[in-house]
Structures are given as structure tokens and as C-alpha cells.
Design a protein around this motif. Structure first.
Motif, PDB file in Angstrom:
ATOM      1  N   ASN A 123       0.809  -1.222   0.000  1.00  0.00           N
ATOM      2  CA  ASN A 123       0.000   0.000   0.000  1.00  0.00           C
ATOM      3  C   ASN A 123       0.840   1.270   0.000  1.00  0.00           C
ATOM      4  OD1 ASN A 123      -2.588  -0.992  -0.254  1.00  0.00           O
ATOM      5  ND2 ASN A 123      -2.681  -1.516   1.929  1.00  0.00           N
ATOM      6  N   ASP A 124       2.069   1.172   0.509  1.00  0.00           N
ATOM      7  CA  ASP A 124       2.947   2.350   0.377  1.00  0.00           C
ATOM      8  C   ASP A 124       3.894   2.206  -0.817  1.00  0.00           C
ATOM      9  OD1 ASP A 124       3.866   0.389   2.016  1.00  0.00           O
ATOM     10  OD2 ASP A 124       4.440   1.702   3.679  1.00  0.00           O
ATOM     11  N   PHE A 125       3.446   1.441  -1.803  1.00  0.00           N
ATOM     12  CA  PHE A 125       4.117   1.350  -3.115  1.00  0.00           C
ATOM     13  C   PHE A 125       5.505   0.726  -3.050  1.00  0.00           C
ATOM     14  CE2 PHE A 125       1.532   5.372  -4.392  1.00  0.00           C
ATOM     15  CZ  PHE A 125       0.447   4.584  -4.730  1.00  0.00           C
ATOM     16  N   LEU A 126       5.728  -0.137  -2.049  1.00  0.00           N
ATOM     17  CA  LEU A 126       7.032  -0.786  -1.977  1.00  0.00           C
ATOM     18  C   LEU A 126       6.973  -2.191  -2.566  1.00  0.00           C
ATOM     19  CD1 LEU A 126       8.266   0.513   1.484  1.00  0.00           C
ATOM     20  CD2 LEU A 126       8.980   1.245  -0.816  1.00  0.00           C
ATOM     21  N   LEU A 127       8.150  -2.715  -2.889  1.00  0.00           N
ATOM     22  CA  LEU A 127       8.260  -4.024  -3.528  1.00  0.00           C
ATOM     23  C   LEU A 127       8.272  -5.132  -2.479  1.00  0.00           C
ATOM     24  CD1 LEU A 127       8.965  -5.977  -5.868  1.00  0.00           C
ATOM     25  CD2 LEU A 127      11.341  -5.252  -5.629  1.00  0.00           C
ATOM     26  N   SER A 160      15.529  -4.228  -1.545  1.00  0.00           N
ATOM     27  CA  SER A 160      14.575  -5.076  -2.290  1.00  0.00           C
ATOM     28  C   SER A 160      15.037  -5.277  -3.735  1.00  0.00           C
ATOM     29  CB  SER A 160      13.168  -4.483  -2.234  1.00  0.00           C
ATOM     30  OG  SER A 160      13.077  -3.285  -2.988  1.00  0.00           O
ATOM     31  N   ILE A 161      15.663  -4.250  -4.305  1.00  0.00           N
ATOM     32  CA  ILE A 161      16.179  -4.386  -5.675  1.00  0.00           C
ATOM     33  C   ILE A 161      17.357  -5.366  -5.675  1.00  0.00           C
ATOM     34  CG2 ILE A 161      17.276  -3.201  -7.614  1.00  0.00           C
ATOM     35  CD1 ILE A 161      15.791  -0.633  -6.685  1.00  0.00           C
ATOM     36  N   GLU A 162      18.273  -5.165  -4.732  1.00  0.00           N
ATOM     37  CA  GLU A 162      19.456  -6.025  -4.675  1.00  0.00           C
ATOM     38  C   GLU A 162      19.096  -7.484  -4.463  1.00  0.00           C
ATOM     39  OE1 GLU A 162      23.068  -3.140  -3.192  1.00  0.00           O
ATOM     40  OE2 GLU A 162      22.594  -4.928  -2.031  1.00  0.00           O
ATOM     41  N   ARG A 163      18.114  -7.697  -3.583  1.00  0.00           N
ATOM     42  CA  ARG A 163      17.724  -9.087  -3.307  1.00  0.00           C
ATOM     43  C   ARG A 163      17.091  -9.721  -4.548  1.00  0.00           C
ATOM     44  NH1 ARG A 163      14.912 -12.767  -0.300  1.00  0.00           N
ATOM     45  NH2 ARG A 163      12.952 -11.663  -0.008  1.00  0.00           N
ATOM     46  N   THR A 164      16.309  -8.931  -5.278  1.00  0.00           N
ATOM     47  CA  THR A 164      15.705  -9.443  -6.509  1.00  0.00           C
ATOM     48  C   THR A 164      16.793  -9.837  -7.504  1.00  0.00           C
ATOM     49  OG1 THR A 164      13.806  -7.972  -6.190  1.00  0.00           O
ATOM     50  CG2 THR A 164      14.094  -8.920  -8.381  1.00  0.00           C
ATOM     51  N   VAL A 165      17.760  -8.955  -7.687  1.00  0.00           N
ATOM     52  CA  VAL A 165      18.805  -9.219  -8.676  1.00  0.00           C
ATOM     53  C   VAL A 165      19.643 -10.423  -8.263  1.00  0.00           C
ATOM     54  CG1 VAL A 165      20.772  -8.257  -9.937  1.00  0.00           C
ATOM     55  CG2 VAL A 165      18.900  -6.768  -9.261  1.00  0.00           C
ATOM     56  N   SER A 166      19.954 -10.542  -6.962  1.00  0.00           N
ATOM     57  CA  SER A 166      20.812 -11.674  -6.573  1.00  0.00           C
ATOM     58  C   SER A 166      20.063 -12.998  -6.490  1.00  0.00           C
ATOM     59  CB  SER A 166      21.602 -11.399  -5.279  1.00  0.00           C
ATOM     60  OG  SER A 166      21.003 -10.440  -4.502  1.00  0.00           O
ATOM     61  N   CYS A 167      18.760 -12.956  -6.202  1.00  0.00           N
ATOM     62  CA  CYS A 167      18.030 -14.232  -6.059  1.00  0.00           C
ATOM     63  C   CYS A 167      17.472 -14.758  -7.375  1.00  0.00           C
ATOM     64  CB  CYS A 167      16.893 -14.088  -5.057  1.00  0.00           C
ATOM     65  SG  CYS A 167      17.447 -13.799  -3.381  1.00  0.00           S
ATOM     66  N   PHE A 168      17.291 -13.890  -8.349  1.00  0.00           N
ATOM     67  CA  PHE A 168      16.635 -14.327  -9.591  1.00  0.00           C
ATOM     68  C   PHE A 168      17.662 -14.815 -10.595  1.00  0.00           C
ATOM     69  CE2 PHE A 168      14.610 -13.075 -13.786  1.00  0.00           C
ATOM     70  CZ  PHE A 168      13.733 -14.155 -13.809  1.00  0.00           C
ATOM     71  N   ASN A 169      17.388 -15.985 -11.156  1.00  0.00           N
ATOM     72  CA  ASN A 169      18.338 -16.591 -12.086  1.00  0.00           C
ATOM     73  C   ASN A 169      18.009 -16.238 -13.539  1.00  0.00           C
ATOM     74  OD1 ASN A 169      20.657 -17.984 -12.360  1.00  0.00           O
ATOM     75  ND2 ASN A 169      19.748 -20.017 -12.215  1.00  0.00           N
ATOM     76  N   GLY A 170      17.641 -15.002 -13.747  1.00  0.00           N
ATOM     77  CA  GLY A 170      17.351 -14.520 -15.094  1.00  0.00           C
ATOM     78  C   GLY A 170      17.774 -13.075 -15.164  1.00  0.00           C
ATOM     79  N   ILE A 171      17.274 -12.362 -16.169  1.00  0.00           N
ATOM     80  CA  ILE A 171      17.640 -10.962 -16.347  1.00  0.00           C
ATOM     81  C   ILE A 171      16.745 -10.060 -15.495  1.00  0.00           C
ATOM     82  CG2 ILE A 171      17.771  -9.061 -18.024  1.00  0.00           C
ATOM     83  CD1 ILE A 171      19.783 -11.200 -18.665  1.00  0.00           C
ATOM     84  N   VAL A 172      17.337  -9.117 -14.787  1.00  0.00           N
ATOM     85  CA  VAL A 172      16.543  -8.090 -14.113  1.00  0.00           C
ATOM     86  C   VAL A 172      16.782  -6.765 -14.828  1.00  0.00           C
ATOM     87  CG1 VAL A 172      16.127  -6.799 -11.989  1.00  0.00           C
ATOM     88  CG2 VAL A 172      16.612  -9.253 -11.880  1.00  0.00           C
ATOM     89  N   VAL A 173      15.709  -6.195 -15.363  1.00  0.00           N
ATOM     90  CA  VAL A 173      15.800  -4.881 -15.993  1.00  0.00           C
ATOM     91  C   VAL A 173      15.350  -3.846 -14.966  1.00  0.00           C
ATOM     92  CG1 VAL A 173      14.947  -3.376 -17.829  1.00  0.00           C
ATOM     93  CG2 VAL A 173      15.326  -5.816 -18.287  1.00  0.00           C
ATOM     94  N   LEU A 174      16.238  -2.935 -14.636  1.00  0.00           N
ATOM     95  CA  LEU A 174      15.914  -1.875 -13.684  1.00  0.00           C
ATOM     96  C   LEU A 174      15.804  -0.565 -14.461  1.00  0.00           C
ATOM     97  CD1 LEU A 174      15.585  -0.756 -10.787  1.00  0.00           C
ATOM     98  CD2 LEU A 174      18.087  -0.584 -10.676  1.00  0.00           C
TER      99      LEU A 174
END
Ligand SMILES: *Cc1c(COP(=O)(O)O)cnc(C)c1O
Length: 348
Positions: A123-127, A160-174
Motif C-alpha cells: 500500500n505504500d508502493f514498496l516491492l 529489495s532491488i538487490e535481493r531481486t537481482v541476486s536471487c533471480f536466475n534470469g535478467i533483471v531490468v531496472l
């Protein structure tokens, strides 16, 4: 271990790219009879540099980035489309993103027949990183994140961005289209740490060049090489390359002062909109726009249209019910907007 080669689509990996005349001869010559161009000079009779080397070198002198980690596109939209086409098999793979966010990720996915999944922000627009990662499966090739996010205006947390990039085994487009207006630092300096990260920036916002259509993608040399392989050979025309070089040479200071003026105006707009009875809530912004919850968004939108003031009605967007997205303009434009809103009468 992240391996880019297992991610690239098979047909793209095996693709024999088009080789242009300018690819095959790159040095300086005095007579060019290799590209079937018209020989009579008018400033635009020659094909442009397909890899925009001079412009990339210039960008590399302004931002902390090696020119061979830069891809330039006909707007960020081209980079979004090419990343999807490089990594996602139509009818099979999927993309995961956040909601609400920039609409082009979904449209490009749909055009390419790639399933698009999204997770609602809090609700506060966070990931919610866990919820995002839970949406992924073996066929998820790309996660799109946008920070500062459009249309909410806030930045996602660095963690939250860093965790997404390190945990996901694909491409992260920021997508960092609004990064110059933000308190938060760009991820550019962390690019070397994350081989699966693609950062998008643009000349359309802080740099004031929306009209020339020039977007940037920053990534590993392997990813950049793949995008170069599948782009149209001369995707950035000569006029755009020259105009961008000219602007970049004369006006880094000017850009900085424009950006700080926009941030000042954002503060003024925030304070003054807050005084209005029709404004229920203003979301804090890290971008060059403000998301405002108002009493009757559609009515106020139409009222402003009648006064020839155009804002963006986002009231049908998830989590943005009743909201207008207002771009920060010049001092005069912002005053005109506030004055008009002071006079609005809503009686039902
Ligand atoms: C405006 C915007 C862009 C810029 O797109 P261009 O095609 O480079 O003009 C990219 N991403 C987001 C989220 C935007 O709001």
C-alpha cells in the motif's frame, strides 16, 4: 552460477546478423563507394555509425560506465523490446513485473506473445520481493523493476532491488528513467557486481531531449553484444546522434541546474497542492511528477482539460484509484495549475 548463454534464445544465439557496409569497413577513407549512398553532401547523405561510438564515448565520460557496456536505442522502448526478444521464447517464456508500473513492459510482452505476470506493490508502493520471486518459475526470463517508479513516483528500496537481482536466475531490468530526480543513487556503479542486471536510462526526462528518441541500456558486454546483434543496423539516426553530442558537450551544467530547479518546483507544487480542499493525499515523489489523490479525479481532469491544462488521469490504475499524475512544469505552468485548481468547484 549465472550463465548468460543458457538464457539467450536459441535462434538468437545461432543468428547470423546482418552485416552492413559500415560494419565491414570501419576506418577513415577518402572515397566511400561501398554503401550505395548518394555522393552529394547535404549533412545526412551518409549512413550513421551503427554502433554510435563517439556518442557512447561521450556518455562514458559523463557517467561511470565503460562505453562497451552501453547500448543506445530509439528511446528506452527499443531496449525494452530487444531485451524481451533476446531472452523470451514466444508462447513459452514469461516476464514478471510490479503493478502499478510503466505500461510499455506489458505492451512489449504482449506484442511478442510473452506471458506477463505482475505482483501488486504494497500500500505504500514498496516491492514485496518474496511475492515477486514466488511468481517466477523456470520459464521466467526477465523481471522488470522501475525505480523511481512510474506512476507512483517513489523509489523502491535498495535492499529489495538487490535481493531481486541476486536471487533471480534470469535478467533483471531496472528502469531508472527518473533517477536524476531521486535521492537514491543509480545502480550503475553496482553493474559489475550483477552480471544479470540491465539498467535503463533515457535522454527524455532530466536531459530534456524526449524529441530525439534516445534511450540507454547498461549491462555486461555479453548482454550488450546480444542487443547489438539483433537491433536494426542503423537504429540511431545521424540527426539524433549529432544533437545528443551537441547537447552533451554544451550543457551538463545546464542539465544539473534544470534538474535542481525541477526538484525545487516539485517542492513548491507539493506544498501548494496540499493546501487545496480537493486534494486528499499527495504521495511523496522521487521523480519529476507528483501522484495526487483527489476528490473526483475524472471531474477534475475534465475541468483542467477545459482550461487547456493536461494532466494524466491514473484513477483506473491499481492502487492509484482517484489519482492524477501531475508532471512538474515551469514556475509559471505550476502556478497556472494551482490557480485553476483553487477555482474548481465540486458539488455533487
Ligand atoms: C518516460 C519513461 C521512459 C522513457 O522512455 P523513452 O522511450 O526513452 O522516451 C522509460 N521508462 C519509464 C518508466 C518512463 O516513465
Amino acid at each position: 552460477m549465472f550463465d548468460i548463454n543458457t538464457l539467450i534464445r536459441k535462434n538468437i544465439k545461432e543468428l547470423e546478423p546482418y552485416s552492413s557496409a559500415r560494419d565491414e569497413f570501419q576506418g577513415k577513407a577518402s572515397v566511400y563507394l561501398d554503401a550505395n549512398e548518394n555522393p552529394f553532401p547535404n549533412g545526412i547523405n551518409r549512413y550513421p555509425d551503427p554502433l554510435q561510438q563517439e556518442l557512447k564515448n561521450k556518455i562514458g565520460s559523463i557517467k561511470p560506465i565503460n562505453p562497451n557496456r552501453i547500448f543506445l536505442g530509439n528511446g528506452s522502448d527499443e531496449a525494452i523490446d530487444l531485451v524481451i526478444r533476446a531472452f523470451c521464447e514466444p508462447g513459452l517464456d514469461n516476464i514478471v513485473s510490479i503493478k502499478p508500473t510503466y505500461g510499455m513492459y506489458k505492451v512489449c510482452a504482449n506484442i511478442n506473445n510473452i506471458e506477463y505476470r505482475d505482483v501488486l506493490l504494497t500500500n505504500d508502493f514498496l516491492l514485496d520481493t518474496d511475492a515477486l520471486l514466488k511468481k517466477t518459475d523456470n520459464h521466467s526470463k526477465i523481471i522488470f523493476l522501475c525505480s523511481p517508479n512510474n506512476p507512483t513516483g517513489n523509489s523502491l528500496s535498495v535492499e529489495s532491488i538487490e535481493r531481486t537481482v541476486s536471487c533471480f536466475n534470469g535478467i533483471v531490468v531496472l528502469d531508472e528513467a527518473y533517477i536524476d530526480f531521486s535521492q537514491q543513487k543509480s545502480f550503475l556503479e553496482k553493474l559489475a557486481t550483477f552480471p544479470n542486471l540491465v539498467i535503463l536510462q533515457t535522454f527524455s526526462k532530466a536531459w530534456g531531449m524526449a524529441g530525439i528518441r534516445l534511450g540507454m541500456a547498461f549491462a555486461s558486454e555479453e548482454i550488450i553484444g546480444t542487443l547489438n546483434k539483433i537491433k536494426y543496423p542503423y537504429n540511431i539516426n545521424i540527426l539524433t546522434q549529432e544533437k545528443a553530442l551537441e547537447q552533451l558537450s554544451l550543457s551538463t551544467e545546464k542539465v544539473r541546474s534544470n534538474v535542481s530547479q525541477i526538484i525545487q518546483e516539485r517542492k513548491w507544487l507539493y506544498d501548494n497542492l496540499l493546501q487545496l480542499g480537493i486534494v486528499k493525499h499527495l504521495y511523496s515523489s522521487d521523480a519529476n511528477f507528483i501522484l495526487a489523490k483527489v476528490v473526483d479525479a475524472r471531474k477534475i481532469y475534465n475541468y483542467l482539460c477545459d482550461k487547456e491544462i493536461i494532466v494524466r488521469d491514473r484513477s483506473n490504475v491499481a492502487l492509484c484509484e482517484g489519482c492524477l499524475r501531475i508532471t512538474v512544469g515551469t514556475t509559471d505552468e505550476n502556478k497556472t495549475l494551482v490557480r485553476a485548481l483553487q477555482q474548481v468547484e465540486i458539488y455533487d
